[in-house]
Design an enzyme around this catalytic site. Structure first.
Site, PDB file in Angstrom:
ATOM      1  N   ASP A  23      46.531  49.158  32.745  1.00  0.00           N
ATOM      2  CA  ASP A  23      46.834  48.451  33.979  1.00  0.00           C
ATOM      3  C   ASP A  23      47.859  49.287  34.736  1.00  0.00           C
ATOM      4  OD1 ASP A  23      48.062  45.058  34.708  1.00  0.00           O
ATOM      5  OD2 ASP A  23      46.915  46.461  35.919  1.00  0.00           O
TER       6      ASP A  23
ATOM      7  N   ASP B 127      50.304  48.133  37.699  1.00  0.00           N
ATOM      8  CA  ASP B 127      51.570  47.459  37.987  1.00  0.00           C
ATOM      9  C   ASP B 127      52.084  46.698  36.767  1.00  0.00           C
ATOM     10  OD1 ASP B 127      51.383  48.366  40.634  1.00  0.00           O
ATOM     11  OD2 ASP B 127      50.120  46.665  41.169  1.00  0.00           O
TER      12      ASP B 127
ATOM     13  N   CYS C 129      39.891  46.855  41.980  1.00  0.00           N
ATOM     14  CA  CYS C 129      39.147  45.782  42.624  1.00  0.00           C
ATOM     15  C   CYS C 129      39.898  45.428  43.905  1.00  0.00           C
ATOM     16  CB  CYS C 129      39.058  44.555  41.721  1.00  0.00           C
ATOM     17  SG  CYS C 129      38.361  43.125  42.597  1.00  0.00           S
TER      18      CYS C 129
ATOM     19  N   HIS D 247      39.096  42.961  45.933  1.00  0.00           N
ATOM     20  CA  HIS D 247      38.729  41.593  46.311  1.00  0.00           C
ATOM     21  C   HIS D 247      39.765  40.552  45.908  1.00  0.00           C
ATOM     22  CE1 HIS D 247      34.879  43.783  45.398  1.00  0.00           C
ATOM     23  NE2 HIS D 247      34.787  43.553  46.701  1.00  0.00           N
TER      24      HIS D 247
ATOM     25  N   CYS E 155      34.269  42.509  39.470  1.00  0.00           N
ATOM     26  CA  CYS E 155      35.196  43.599  39.157  1.00  0.00           C
ATOM     27  C   CYS E 155      36.645  43.134  39.035  1.00  0.00           C
ATOM     28  CB  CYS E 155      35.074  44.734  40.182  1.00  0.00           C
ATOM     29  SG  CYS E 155      35.440  44.315  41.890  1.00  0.00           S
ATOM     30  N   ARG E 156      36.972  41.967  39.544  1.00  0.00           N
ATOM     31  CA  ARG E 156      38.353  41.499  39.484  1.00  0.00           C
ATOM     32  C   ARG E 156      38.709  41.034  38.069  1.00  0.00           C
ATOM     33  NH1 ARG E 156      42.440  40.288  42.621  1.00  0.00           N
ATOM     34  NH2 ARG E 156      43.819  38.581  42.049  1.00  0.00           N
TER      35      ARG E 156
END
Length: 166
Positions: A10, A12, A91, A93, A108-109
């Site tokens: 990941d 952040d 992603c 979105h 994709c989120r």
């Protein structure tokens, strides 16, 4: 490259400090431990892949080109410290924030597995028995989603998950 291994990180809160919607390079604060971790991943021979939700695009805070520039900057900062990030998947979105084409339910989120499936396909990651991918994630939701919802052709099995900074 069918036997290639990958570690998915990941962005952040894992590689850099969480600052809300990161939009400017001057707000980027990389964790020193992340630099060392990525160097060790590189030394292991695995690819280092960043996967990240970026609803700031759906919200209109930045566009995809600006995000690409930000990721290029992050990649260069790691490179200067002897650590290689092999790819970024994001992603743009959000299911209900923002307006326009980016405001939608998608696969994709996170915690959906779409970015993992795309990366596995594009990077020709091994998807058969004995191939592994590690996912370093802040969210406890992804592990419940990933292993079961990947279609057999894209399954990264077994999936090893390490949660960081829950």
């Amino acid at each position: 490259m069918g036997n290639q291994r990958a570690i998915f990180l990941d962005r952040d809160g894992t590689l850099n400090e969480e600052v809300g919607y990161l939009r400017r390079t001057e707000d980027l604060r990389i964790y020193p431990e992340a630099l060392e971790a990525v160097r060790k991943i590189n030394q292991s021979g695995a690819l280092t892949i960043v996967i990240t939700n970026q609803s700031a695009i759906a919200r209109g805070f930045l566009d995809e080109e600006e995000l690409g520039d930000l990721h290029g900057f992050l990649q260069e900062e790691f490179r200067r410290e002897g650590a290689r990030i092999d790819g970024f998947y994001y992603c743009p979105h959000h299911p209900d924030a923002g307006t326009g084409a980016y405001t939608q339910e998608c696969t994709c989120r996170k915690p959906q597995p779409g970015m993992l499936i795309r990366a596995a396909r594009e990077l020709h990651l091994g998807t058969g028995r004995g191939h592994r991918a590690a996912i370093v994630w802040r969210s406890p939701r992804l592990p419940r989603t990933t292993g079961r919802n990947l279609p057999p052709a894209a399954r990264l099995a077994p999936v090893v998950v390490a949660l960081v900074r829950p």
